[in-house]
Scaffold this motif. Structure first.
Motif, PDB file in Angstrom:
ATOM      1  N   MET A   1      -0.036 -26.741 -73.438  1.00 37.59           N
ATOM      2  CA  MET A   1       0.276 -26.391 -74.826  1.00 37.59           C
ATOM      3  C   MET A   1       0.198 -27.612 -75.736  1.00 37.59           C
ATOM      4  SD  MET A   1       0.723 -23.142 -75.007  1.00 37.59           S
ATOM      5  CE  MET A   1      -0.565 -22.988 -73.753  1.00 37.59           C
ATOM      6  N   THR A   2       0.602 -28.772 -75.237  1.00 44.31           N
ATOM      7  CA  THR A   2       0.529 -29.994 -76.032  1.00 44.31           C
ATOM      8  C   THR A   2      -0.923 -30.380 -76.296  1.00 44.31           C
ATOM      9  OG1 THR A   2       2.615 -30.767 -75.058  1.00 44.31           O
ATOM     10  CG2 THR A   2       1.253 -32.406 -76.175  1.00 44.31           C
ATOM     11  N   ALA A   3      -1.764 -30.240 -75.276  1.00 43.63           N
ATOM     12  CA  ALA A   3      -3.189 -30.554 -75.446  1.00 43.63           C
ATOM     13  C   ALA A   3      -3.833 -29.624 -76.464  1.00 43.63           C
ATOM     14  CB  ALA A   3      -3.909 -30.443 -74.102  1.00 43.63           C
ATOM     15  N   LYS A   4      -3.383 -28.401 -76.512  1.00 42.60           N
ATOM     16  CA  LYS A   4      -4.008 -27.399 -77.377  1.00 42.60           C
ATOM     17  C   LYS A   4      -3.444 -27.408 -78.794  1.00 42.60           C
ATOM     18  CE  LYS A   4      -5.276 -22.492 -77.368  1.00 42.60           C
ATOM     19  NZ  LYS A   4      -5.196 -21.215 -76.610  1.00 42.60           N
ATOM     20  N   HIS A   5      -2.140 -27.663 -78.944  1.00 35.82           N
ATOM     21  CA  HIS A   5      -1.490 -27.495 -80.252  1.00 35.82           C
ATOM     22  C   HIS A   5      -0.863 -28.768 -80.802  1.00 35.82           C
ATOM     23  CE1 HIS A   5      -2.008 -23.161 -79.867  1.00 35.82           C
ATOM     24  NE2 HIS A   5      -1.517 -23.239 -78.654  1.00 35.82           N
ATOM     25  N   GLY A   6      -0.821 -29.841 -80.012  1.00 39.06           N
ATOM     26  CA  GLY A   6      -0.212 -31.062 -80.513  1.00 39.06           C
ATOM     27  C   GLY A   6       1.251 -30.865 -80.843  1.00 39.06           C
ATOM     28  N   ASP A   7       1.661 -31.299 -82.024  1.00 42.99           N
ATOM     29  CA  ASP A   7       3.064 -31.172 -82.435  1.00 42.99           C
ATOM     30  C   ASP A   7       3.273 -29.979 -83.357  1.00 42.99           C
ATOM     31  OD1 ASP A   7       5.673 -31.952 -82.277  1.00 42.99           O
ATOM     32  OD2 ASP A   7       5.540 -33.500 -83.824  1.00 42.99           O
ATOM     33  N   ASN A   8       2.284 -29.099 -83.454  1.00 46.06           N
ATOM     34  CA  ASN A   8       2.347 -27.959 -84.361  1.00 46.06           C
ATOM     35  C   ASN A   8       3.103 -26.788 -83.710  1.00 46.06           C
ATOM     36  OD1 ASN A   8       1.812 -26.192 -86.506  1.00 46.06           O
ATOM     37  ND2 ASN A   8      -0.096 -25.500 -85.564  1.00 46.06           N
ATOM     38  N   ASP A   9       4.368 -26.595 -84.092  1.00 54.62           N
ATOM     39  CA  ASP A   9       5.199 -25.521 -83.526  1.00 54.62           C
ATOM     40  C   ASP A   9       5.149 -25.527 -82.006  1.00 54.62           C
ATOM     41  OD1 ASP A   9       5.898 -24.562 -86.078  1.00 54.62           O
ATOM     42  OD2 ASP A   9       4.124 -23.283 -86.163  1.00 54.62           O
ATOM     43  N   ILE A  10       5.273 -26.723 -81.423  1.00 54.51           N
ATOM     44  CA  ILE A  10       5.067 -26.871 -79.989  1.00 54.51           C
ATOM     45  C   ILE A  10       6.091 -26.085 -79.174  1.00 54.51           C
ATOM     46  CG2 ILE A  10       6.401 -29.001 -79.852  1.00 54.51           C
ATOM     47  CD1 ILE A  10       3.265 -27.987 -77.793  1.00 54.51           C
ATOM     48  N   ALA A  11       7.338 -25.993 -79.634  1.00 59.35           N
ATOM     49  CA  ALA A  11       8.354 -25.251 -78.880  1.00 59.35           C
ATOM     50  C   ALA A  11       8.005 -23.763 -78.818  1.00 59.35           C
ATOM     51  CB  ALA A  11       9.733 -25.448 -79.500  1.00 59.35           C
ATOM     52  N   ASP A  12       7.550 -23.217 -79.953  1.00 59.19           N
ATOM     53  CA  ASP A  12       7.176 -21.794 -79.985  1.00 59.19           C
ATOM     54  C   ASP A  12       5.980 -21.526 -79.078  1.00 59.19           C
ATOM     55  OD1 ASP A  12       9.182 -21.226 -81.772  1.00 59.19           O
ATOM     56  OD2 ASP A  12       7.909 -21.448 -83.531  1.00 59.19           O
ATOM     57  N   TRP A  13       4.968 -22.361 -79.173  1.00 60.97           N
ATOM     58  CA  TRP A  13       3.773 -22.165 -78.345  1.00 60.97           C
ATOM     59  C   TRP A  13       4.113 -22.300 -76.861  1.00 60.97           C
ATOM     60  CZ3 TRP A  13      -0.208 -19.749 -79.979  1.00 60.97           C
ATOM     61  CH2 TRP A  13      -0.640 -19.853 -81.309  1.00 60.97           C
ATOM     62  N   THR A  14       4.993 -23.231 -76.552  1.00 63.74           N
ATOM     63  CA  THR A  14       5.370 -23.441 -75.150  1.00 63.74           C
ATOM     64  C   THR A  14       6.127 -22.244 -74.595  1.00 63.74           C
ATOM     65  OG1 THR A  14       5.469 -25.839 -75.493  1.00 63.74           O
ATOM     66  CG2 THR A  14       6.592 -24.952 -73.555  1.00 63.74           C
ATOM     67  N   ARG A  15       7.035 -21.691 -75.377  1.00 66.41           N
ATOM     68  CA  ARG A  15       7.768 -20.498 -74.909  1.00 66.41           C
ATOM     69  C   ARG A  15       6.807 -19.349 -74.640  1.00 66.41           C
ATOM     70  NH1 ARG A  15      11.435 -21.738 -78.834  1.00 66.41           N
ATOM     71  NH2 ARG A  15      10.642 -20.082 -80.177  1.00 66.41           N
ATOM     72  N   ARG A  16       5.837 -19.179 -75.523  1.00 68.89           N
ATOM     73  CA  ARG A  16       4.855 -18.100 -75.313  1.00 68.89           C
ATOM     74  C   ARG A  16       4.013 -18.377 -74.061  1.00 68.89           C
ATOM     75  NH1 ARG A  16       3.336 -18.911 -81.290  1.00 68.89           N
ATOM     76  NH2 ARG A  16       4.949 -17.751 -82.395  1.00 68.89           N
ATOM     77  N   GLY A  17       3.657 -19.646 -73.880  1.00 71.21           N
ATOM     78  CA  GLY A  17       2.898 -20.004 -72.695  1.00 71.21           C
ATOM     79  C   GLY A  17       3.688 -19.742 -71.416  1.00 71.21           C
ATOM     80  N   MET A  18       4.971 -20.038 -71.438  1.00 73.58           N
ATOM     81  CA  MET A  18       5.821 -19.773 -70.277  1.00 73.58           C
ATOM     82  C   MET A  18       5.955 -18.281 -70.036  1.00 73.58           C
ATOM     83  SD  MET A  18       6.733 -22.594 -68.807  1.00 73.58           S
ATOM     84  CE  MET A  18       8.198 -22.212 -67.868  1.00 73.58           C
ATOM     85  N   ARG A  19       6.095 -17.531 -71.104  1.00 76.90           N
ATOM     86  CA  ARG A  19       6.186 -16.068 -70.979  1.00 76.90           C
ATOM     87  C   ARG A  19       4.956 -15.519 -70.266  1.00 76.90           C
ATOM     88  NH1 ARG A  19       5.011 -13.460 -76.454  1.00 76.90           N
ATOM     89  NH2 ARG A  19       2.983 -14.267 -75.803  1.00 76.90           N
ATOM     90  N   ASP A  20       3.777 -15.975 -70.694  1.00 75.74           N
ATOM     91  CA  ASP A  20       2.543 -15.493 -70.085  1.00 75.74           C
ATOM     92  C   ASP A  20       2.416 -15.964 -68.640  1.00 75.74           C
ATOM     93  OD1 ASP A  20       1.968 -14.329 -72.512  1.00 75.74           O
ATOM     94  OD2 ASP A  20       0.633 -15.949 -73.176  1.00 75.74           O
ATOM     95  N   ALA A  21       2.835 -17.199 -68.373  1.00 72.75           N
ATOM     96  CA  ALA A  21       2.755 -17.730 -67.009  1.00 72.75           C
ATOM     97  C   ALA A  21       3.692 -16.968 -66.080  1.00 72.75           C
ATOM     98  CB  ALA A  21       3.099 -19.219 -67.004  1.00 72.75           C
ATOM     99  N   PHE A  22       4.884 -16.621 -66.565  1.00 72.08           N
ATOM    100  CA  PHE A  22       5.823 -15.838 -65.755  1.00 72.08           C
ATOM    101  C   PHE A  22       5.200 -14.494 -65.371  1.00 72.08           C
ATOM    102  CE2 PHE A  22       9.737 -17.925 -67.945  1.00 72.08           C
ATOM    103  CZ  PHE A  22       9.530 -19.074 -67.187  1.00 72.08           C
ATOM    104  N   ALA A  23       4.571 -13.849 -66.347  1.00 67.56           N
ATOM    105  CA  ALA A  23       3.994 -12.529 -66.099  1.00 67.56           C
ATOM    106  C   ALA A  23       2.775 -12.627 -65.187  1.00 67.56           C
ATOM    107  CB  ALA A  23       3.608 -11.867 -67.424  1.00 67.56           C
ATOM    108  N   ASP A  24       1.884 -13.572 -65.474  1.00 68.86           N
ATOM    109  CA  ASP A  24       0.664 -13.708 -64.681  1.00 68.86           C
ATOM    110  C   ASP A  24       0.962 -14.094 -63.233  1.00 68.86           C
ATOM    111  OD1 ASP A  24      -0.742 -13.110 -66.960  1.00 68.86           O
ATOM    112  OD2 ASP A  24      -1.246 -15.206 -67.433  1.00 68.86           O
TER     113      ASP A  24
END
Length: 316
Positions: A241-264
């Protein structure tokens, strides 16, 4: 008189199994209420309905106003509730999910109270991180050193894979925004993993506080359990998420990434299996088992009318 307070309390057998539920849901700046068997979430954009029996854990952030009726439904449905700070990066309190069996708790307390069995479970945890290696003869100090080297290696590998610069882990509890983007992402990712771990632990009736490696904190076992999955889930997601979004709403993007990783990765299913393995719990245990304890005769049936004196007392 008719019941004017929505649907009746959910029976235990009607609840969705923990591995079949949605992983977690973060909410902020909204009002939570209840309509029948759904939690209603209302903000300036409107209202959405969340089936309570299909949610695993609710992360309630700043600005959440929740009614007594909503909490009643959440409790009846076995949903874990965690009150967190902005972006979900701090945990203030949590509510215990519905659980009718003490088998997990009793087994956990038994294992953690004996030095030999406690070390055995701790070794199980480390063995899961080093498949194919024999760690049965290593001391706890050696295991900690081996794990520390593994985590440093994972950080280095993820840095090379994503191109995100890595120096060291830094986290200020009271100042989230002062960290580097990757450290913010790691904090958010780990917090999401802690929330899911806590949800599974309390949903199955174990204690978040009885840790085998960590100790002295009311979430010691949560930290033990979550450490099993950081190298596979929270660390790679944080770097990605950091590589993709930098510091732009990084906490929000990371939570979404974790959500998807949990499901996948079907992590809930794996967590349930792993918790049973660690505590040596067989799959035949049901959630509604209850017995009476007897110091001479072992477990006795619950719900049976026993006489005040047994036959031996009457003879005396």
């Amino acid at each position: 008189m008719a019941n004017n307070y929505g649907a009746p309390k959910t029976e235990l057998g009607e609840l969705g199994r923990v591995q079949d539920r949605i992983t977690f849901l973060y909410l902020e700046h909204a009002r939570l209420n209840r309509q029948d068997s759904a939690v209603t979430v209302t903000d300036q954009r409107g209202t959405v309905y969340i089936p309570a029996a299909m949610v695993s854990v609710l992360l309630l952030g700043p600005g959440v106003d929740i009614t007594h009726r909503a909490m009643e439904l959440i409790g009846d449905s076995g949903v874990s509730v965690v009150w967190v700070g902005e972006h979900g990066v701090r945990q203030y309190a949590h509510g215990r999910a519905l659980g009718h069996s003490a088998r997990f708790l009793e087994q956990q307390a038994k294992l953690v109270s004996n030095r030999r069995s406690r070390v055995m479970v701790a070794r199980k945890m480390y063995q899961m991180r080093f498949p194919g290696e024999d760690v049965s003869e290593l001391t706890m100090q050696q295991l900690r050193g081996k794990e520390g080297a593994r985590v440093r290696r994972v950080y280095t590998e993820q840095s090379k894979r994503t191109g995100v610069t890595w120096e060291k882990r830094e986290y200020k509890v009271d100042d989230f925004n002062s960290s580097t983007p990757i450290n913010k992402a790691l904090t958010a990712a780990h917090q999401a993993l802690y929330g899911l771990s806590c949800s599974v632990i309390v949903a199955l009736g174990a204690s978040p506080g009885l840790g085998f490696v960590h100790t002295g904190h009311d979430l010691s076992f949560v930290y033990d359990f979550a450490d099993l999955y950081k190298a596979q889930y929270s660390i790679p997601v944080a770097f990605q998420m950091t590589a993709k979004h930098g510091d732009n709403d990084i906490a929000d993007w990371t939570r979404r990434g974790m959500r998807d990783a949990f499901a996948d990765g079907k992590l809930l299913v794996q967590m349930v299996k792993d918790l049973k393995f660690l505590l040596d719990i067989d799959d035949g245990i049901t959630a509604d088992t209850m017995h009476l304890w007897d110091d001479r005769q072992g477990l006795q049936k619950f719900g049976v009318q026993y006489h005040e004196f047994d036959s031996e007392d009457e003879q005396n």
